[in-house]
Write a protein that holds these residues in place. Sequence first.
Motif, PDB file in Angstrom:
ATOM      1  N   PHE A  91       0.827  -1.205   0.000  1.00  0.00           N
ATOM      2  CA  PHE A  91       0.000   0.000   0.000  1.00  0.00           C
ATOM      3  C   PHE A  91       0.863   1.258   0.000  1.00  0.00           C
ATOM      4  O   PHE A  91       0.575   2.222  -0.713  1.00  0.00           O
ATOM      5  N   VAL A  92       1.924   1.263   0.802  1.00  0.00           N
ATOM      6  CA  VAL A  92       2.811   2.433   0.851  1.00  0.00           C
ATOM      7  C   VAL A  92       3.448   2.673  -0.514  1.00  0.00           C
ATOM      8  O   VAL A  92       3.453   3.788  -1.039  1.00  0.00           O
ATOM      9  N   ARG A  93       3.972   1.627  -1.118  1.00  0.00           N
ATOM     10  CA  ARG A  93       4.652   1.775  -2.401  1.00  0.00           C
ATOM     11  C   ARG A  93       3.675   2.128  -3.522  1.00  0.00           C
ATOM     12  O   ARG A  93       3.986   2.935  -4.404  1.00  0.00           O
ATOM     13  N   ALA A  94       2.488   1.520  -3.489  1.00  0.00           N
ATOM     14  CA  ALA A  94       1.494   1.812  -4.520  1.00  0.00           C
ATOM     15  C   ALA A  94       1.018   3.258  -4.423  1.00  0.00           C
ATOM     16  O   ALA A  94       0.817   3.924  -5.450  1.00  0.00           O
ATOM     17  N   PHE A 120       1.071   2.621  10.398  1.00  0.00           N
ATOM     18  CA  PHE A 120       2.067   1.999   9.517  1.00  0.00           C
ATOM     19  C   PHE A 120       2.273   2.849   8.270  1.00  0.00           C
ATOM     20  O   PHE A 120       3.401   3.050   7.809  1.00  0.00           O
ATOM     21  N   LEU A 121       1.184   3.367   7.715  1.00  0.00           N
ATOM     22  CA  LEU A 121       1.290   4.227   6.533  1.00  0.00           C
ATOM     23  C   LEU A 121       2.074   5.492   6.855  1.00  0.00           C
ATOM     24  O   LEU A 121       2.910   5.938   6.057  1.00  0.00           O
ATOM     25  N   ARG A 122       1.807   6.078   8.009  1.00  0.00           N
ATOM     26  CA  ARG A 122       2.528   7.292   8.408  1.00  0.00           C
ATOM     27  C   ARG A 122       4.014   7.010   8.572  1.00  0.00           C
ATOM     28  O   ARG A 122       4.856   7.826   8.192  1.00  0.00           O
ATOM     29  N   ALA A 123       4.343   5.849   9.132  1.00  0.00           N
ATOM     30  CA  ALA A 123       5.748   5.466   9.271  1.00  0.00           C
ATOM     31  C   ALA A 123       6.411   5.312   7.913  1.00  0.00           C
ATOM     32  O   ALA A 123       7.630   5.464   7.785  1.00  0.00           O
ATOM     33  N   GLY A 124       5.597   5.028   6.893  1.00  0.00           N
ATOM     34  CA  GLY A 124       6.109   4.903   5.529  1.00  0.00           C
ATOM     35  C   GLY A 124       6.146   6.221   4.781  1.00  0.00           C
ATOM     36  O   GLY A 124       6.450   6.244   3.584  1.00  0.00           O
ATOM     37  N   VAL A 217      -3.230  -4.204  -4.819  1.00  0.00           N
ATOM     38  CA  VAL A 217      -1.853  -3.810  -4.512  1.00  0.00           C
ATOM     39  C   VAL A 217      -0.972  -5.027  -4.281  1.00  0.00           C
ATOM     40  O   VAL A 217       0.244  -4.975  -4.546  1.00  0.00           O
ATOM     41  N   ALA A 218      -1.553  -6.142  -3.800  1.00  0.00           N
ATOM     42  CA  ALA A 218      -0.760  -7.353  -3.614  1.00  0.00           C
ATOM     43  C   ALA A 218      -0.213  -7.843  -4.953  1.00  0.00           C
ATOM     44  O   ALA A 218       0.969  -8.191  -5.074  1.00  0.00           O
ATOM     45  N   VAL A 219      -1.067  -7.852  -5.967  1.00  0.00           N
ATOM     46  CA  VAL A 219      -0.631  -8.300  -7.291  1.00  0.00           C
ATOM     47  C   VAL A 219       0.353  -7.303  -7.887  1.00  0.00           C
ATOM     48  O   VAL A 219       1.369  -7.694  -8.472  1.00  0.00           O
ATOM     49  N   TRP A 220       0.073  -6.018  -7.737  1.00  0.00           N
ATOM     50  CA  TRP A 220       1.000  -4.999  -8.256  1.00  0.00           C
ATOM     51  C   TRP A 220       2.369  -5.132  -7.608  1.00  0.00           C
ATOM     52  O   TRP A 220       3.403  -5.045  -8.272  1.00  0.00           O
ATOM     53  N   GLU A 221       2.383  -5.368  -6.291  1.00  0.00           N
ATOM     54  CA  GLU A 221       3.645  -5.516  -5.576  1.00  0.00           C
ATOM     55  C   GLU A 221       4.409  -6.746  -6.053  1.00  0.00           C
ATOM     56  O   GLU A 221       5.634  -6.701  -6.234  1.00  0.00           O
TER      57      GLU A 221
END
Length: 247
Positions: A91-94, A120-124, A217-221
């Motif tokens: 999710f962070v990378r996407a 977790f997103l904020r940490a990213g 996002v799992a597939v994209w990752e």
Amino acid sequence: MTALGFLSPGPSAADDYPRIEQLLGSDIRLDLVRTDRPAEGVEQLRLAGVEAVVWVCADEGVAPDPDTARNRLRDLATTAGTPASSTPFAFVRAAREIDATTVAVSASGTPQETARFAEFLRAGGLEVVGDTGAGPAGAAGGGETADGGETADGGETAEGDEEAGGDEEAALLALARAADDPRARAVLLPDPDLSTAAHLPALEAALGKPVLTASQVAVWEALRLTDRRVHAPELGALFTREPIVQV
């Protein structure tokens, strides 16, 4: 043929993966294994010859912080003998990939689970301007089982399927709108049990911004981990951009 592996502790919208596989093209295979223990499930994927593994989890409750999560993914990658990642990192990378550094999060889990994911997103490096939990649990669930079995009600007619699809899409849209914020550049639906692949273009059109979901996002990752670039507008804005962020 590029084979991609996915590990899930629950149903994880099993019907999404065959649909996404069909949209990606004939040279990509998606293998989903249900397991509560990634190290055990990964052996099945390793024997299937996958080139990357993604752990599909609802929130980062399985790891208290990004550093611990990274260490666990290193162990997973070592066991699999392939690159490995998880949906929180995906999710962070996407979000970065689509230039959405400010996001809203809407989940069907508890407020505490949603808050952990937001942290977790904020940490990213992302800004979370809207988040909500305790949405309609299993809003987009249902459909067939992973082995193609019928639903508990014994299946529906074509007309019934169409009506169910409309209800599913309406529930997803309500879930997304519950947390949406004018400042958000994208809305994230992190619940892996939501079936979203059939509704991404409609959701994005209704909200006027990208929508990121767990299966998507799992597939994209997994594709990112294998350096694959696939143009598939039916899977939303994330799959219409050429560059892939290398993190």
